[in-house]
Design a protein around this motif. Structure first.
Motif, PDB file in Angstrom:
ATOM      1  N   LEU A  21      17.335   3.555  32.210  1.00  0.00           N
ATOM      2  CA  LEU A  21      17.962   4.563  31.846  1.00  0.00           C
ATOM      3  C   LEU A  21      19.398   3.862  31.410  1.00  0.00           C
ATOM      4  O   LEU A  21      20.018   4.050  30.338  1.00  0.00           O
ATOM      5  N   ILE A  22      19.716   2.976  32.525  1.00  0.00           N
ATOM      6  CA  ILE A  22      20.975   1.994  32.447  1.00  0.00           C
ATOM      7  C   ILE A  22      20.774   1.154  30.791  1.00  0.00           C
ATOM      8  O   ILE A  22      21.875   1.195  30.358  1.00  0.00           O
ATOM      9  N   GLU A  23      19.738   0.585  30.766  1.00  0.00           N
ATOM     10  CA  GLU A  23      19.691  -0.333  29.788  1.00  0.00           C
ATOM     11  C   GLU A  23      19.726   0.424  28.335  1.00  0.00           C
ATOM     12  O   GLU A  23      20.191   0.075  27.411  1.00  0.00           O
ATOM     13  N   LEU A  24      19.071   1.759  28.526  1.00  0.00           N
ATOM     14  CA  LEU A  24      19.237   2.462  27.345  1.00  0.00           C
ATOM     15  C   LEU A  24      20.640   2.965  26.952  1.00  0.00           C
ATOM     16  O   LEU A  24      20.847   2.849  25.587  1.00  0.00           O
ATOM     17  N   LEU A  25      21.375   3.383  27.727  1.00  0.00           N
ATOM     18  CA  LEU A  25      22.808   3.562  27.649  1.00  0.00           C
ATOM     19  C   LEU A  25      23.571   2.622  27.037  1.00  0.00           C
ATOM     20  O   LEU A  25      24.420   2.544  26.145  1.00  0.00           O
ATOM     21  N   LYS A  26      23.187   1.245  27.672  1.00  0.00           N
ATOM     22  CA  LYS A  26      24.100  -0.064  27.219  1.00  0.00           C
ATOM     23  C   LYS A  26      23.612  -0.204  25.636  1.00  0.00           C
ATOM     24  O   LYS A  26      24.364  -0.586  24.938  1.00  0.00           O
ATOM     25  N   ASN A  27      22.229  -0.188  25.411  1.00  0.00           N
ATOM     26  CA  ASN A  27      21.767  -0.798  24.165  1.00  0.00           C
ATOM     27  C   ASN A  27      22.189   0.257  23.073  1.00  0.00           C
ATOM     28  O   ASN A  27      22.199  -0.212  21.978  1.00  0.00           O
ATOM     29  N   THR A  28      22.120   1.457  23.293  1.00  0.00           N
ATOM     30  CA  THR A  28      22.653   2.623  22.149  1.00  0.00           C
ATOM     31  C   THR A  28      23.912   2.768  22.244  1.00  0.00           C
ATOM     32  O   THR A  28      24.578   3.515  21.189  1.00  0.00           O
ATOM     33  N   GLY A  29      24.975   2.321  22.966  1.00  0.00           N
ATOM     34  CA  GLY A  29      26.363   2.483  22.699  1.00  0.00           C
ATOM     35  C   GLY A  29      26.641   3.912  23.050  1.00  0.00           C
ATOM     36  O   GLY A  29      27.590   4.403  22.433  1.00  0.00           O
ATOM     37  N   THR A  30      25.988   4.365  23.658  1.00  0.00           N
ATOM     38  CA  THR A  30      26.211   5.904  24.100  1.00  0.00           C
ATOM     39  C   THR A  30      27.473   6.238  24.711  1.00  0.00           C
ATOM     40  O   THR A  30      28.197   5.505  25.569  1.00  0.00           O
ATOM     41  N   THR A  31      28.157   7.142  23.998  1.00  0.00           N
ATOM     42  CA  THR A  31      29.683   7.730  24.655  1.00  0.00           C
ATOM     43  C   THR A  31      29.717   9.012  25.193  1.00  0.00           C
ATOM     44  O   THR A  31      30.499   9.465  26.011  1.00  0.00           O
ATOM     45  N   VAL A  32      28.630   9.998  25.021  1.00  0.00           N
ATOM     46  CA  VAL A  32      28.401  11.144  25.776  1.00  0.00           C
ATOM     47  C   VAL A  32      27.207  11.371  26.300  1.00  0.00           C
ATOM     48  O   VAL A  32      26.191  11.084  25.467  1.00  0.00           O
ATOM     49  N   MET A  33      26.821  11.991  27.593  1.00  0.00           N
ATOM     50  CA  MET A  33      25.575  12.090  27.989  1.00  0.00           C
ATOM     51  C   MET A  33      25.423  13.583  28.674  1.00  0.00           C
ATOM     52  O   MET A  33      26.534  13.564  29.556  1.00  0.00           O
ATOM     53  N   GLN A  34      24.431  14.154  28.596  1.00  0.00           N
ATOM     54  CA  GLN A  34      24.243  15.330  29.220  1.00  0.00           C
ATOM     55  C   GLN A  34      23.233  15.271  30.131  1.00  0.00           C
ATOM     56  O   GLN A  34      22.099  14.913  29.515  1.00  0.00           O
ATOM     57  N   ALA A  35      23.290  15.607  31.571  1.00  0.00           N
ATOM     58  CA  ALA A  35      22.173  15.546  32.472  1.00  0.00           C
ATOM     59  C   ALA A  35      22.494  16.272  33.698  1.00  0.00           C
ATOM     60  O   ALA A  35      23.477  16.910  33.728  1.00  0.00           O
TER      61      ALA A  35
END
Length: 226
Positions: free
Chosen positions: A12-26
């Motif tokens: 999940l950390i790698e996905l957040l880095k690679n996609t440049g995510t700025t908002v996440m709901q969980a």
């Protein structure tokens, strides 16, 4: 994201880095997983949390790793968030805030009267987000989708959430527990969730559970585990 990634903090950390995510709901569980996996957060990152009660310590940790943290509340039957609150650091109660646009939220007693500030009441939700009901479940619809007595629109309905909440002095809502945790002891109706919430207001208490024990016949006692 797929199920595997959602259960693997490193992925999940790698996905957040690679996609440049700025908002996440969980859910709180997923955010805790990220922290345990060593996630350090991002600048200008917005966190949305929902679906479960949020521990105060988790909020404080997330605020060190993001620009903002929001607590989102709303059952599926109201499609889906109905209130929100931007969180700040501290040790006070965790609030679910005020209604979003086109949404009405009421805290009501068993007689459908609005409760005053600080008094627990059941959370009812009205407005554009309320679903038309459960498919082929007329008996359940009759119990949970009620005519809205506070609006002139004859078609307006309220969804009876089964959740217990109370207002703070600013009119923000604190979610306490499920209403079905109400018990009757020595002639008094008691909300176990209200007691748990009061205990958790203490700075030394991280979590609390209250139950009824009857170690001796006909001698019921309220017992708190902290």
């Amino acid at each position: 994201i797929d199920r595997d990634a959602s259960k693997d903090g490193l992925k999940l950390i790698e996905l957040l880095k690679n996609t440049g995510t700025t908002v996440m709901q969980a859910t709180p569980t997923t955010w805790r997983l990220l922290l345990l996996s060593g996630w350090q957060g991002f600048d200008n990152f917005k966190i949305l949390i929902g679906a479960e009660p949020i521990p105060r310590d988790l909020i404080n940790e997330l605020l060190d790793r993001a620009d903002s943290v929001w607590n989102m509340y709303g059952p599926t039957e109201t499609t889906v968030w109905s209130t929100c609150e931007q969180m700040t650091k501290g040790d006070g109660p965790v609030l679910i805030g005020r209604p979003i646009a086109n949404t009405q939220v009421y805290l009501l007693d068993p007689d459908m009267n609005q409760v005053p500030i600080g008094t627990p009441g059941e959370i009812y939700i009205g407005g554009d987000g309320v679903t038309r009901g459960y498919l082929n479940r007329p008996e359940l619809n009759e119990k949970t989708f009620l005519a809205d007595p506070f609006r002139s629109d004859q078609n307006a309905v309220l969804y009876k959430t089964g959740d217990l909440g109370k207002y703070d002095a600013q009119g923000r809502i604190q979610h306490l527990a499920r209403i079905d945790k109400q018990i009757k002891i020595r002639g008094f109706r008691v909300e176990l969730g209200g007691i748990e919430a009061a205990l958790c207001d203490h700075s030394s208490v991280h979590q609390a559970v209250v139950t009824v024990r009857e170690d001796q016949k006909d001698d019921q006692r309220l017992v708190a585990y902290i």
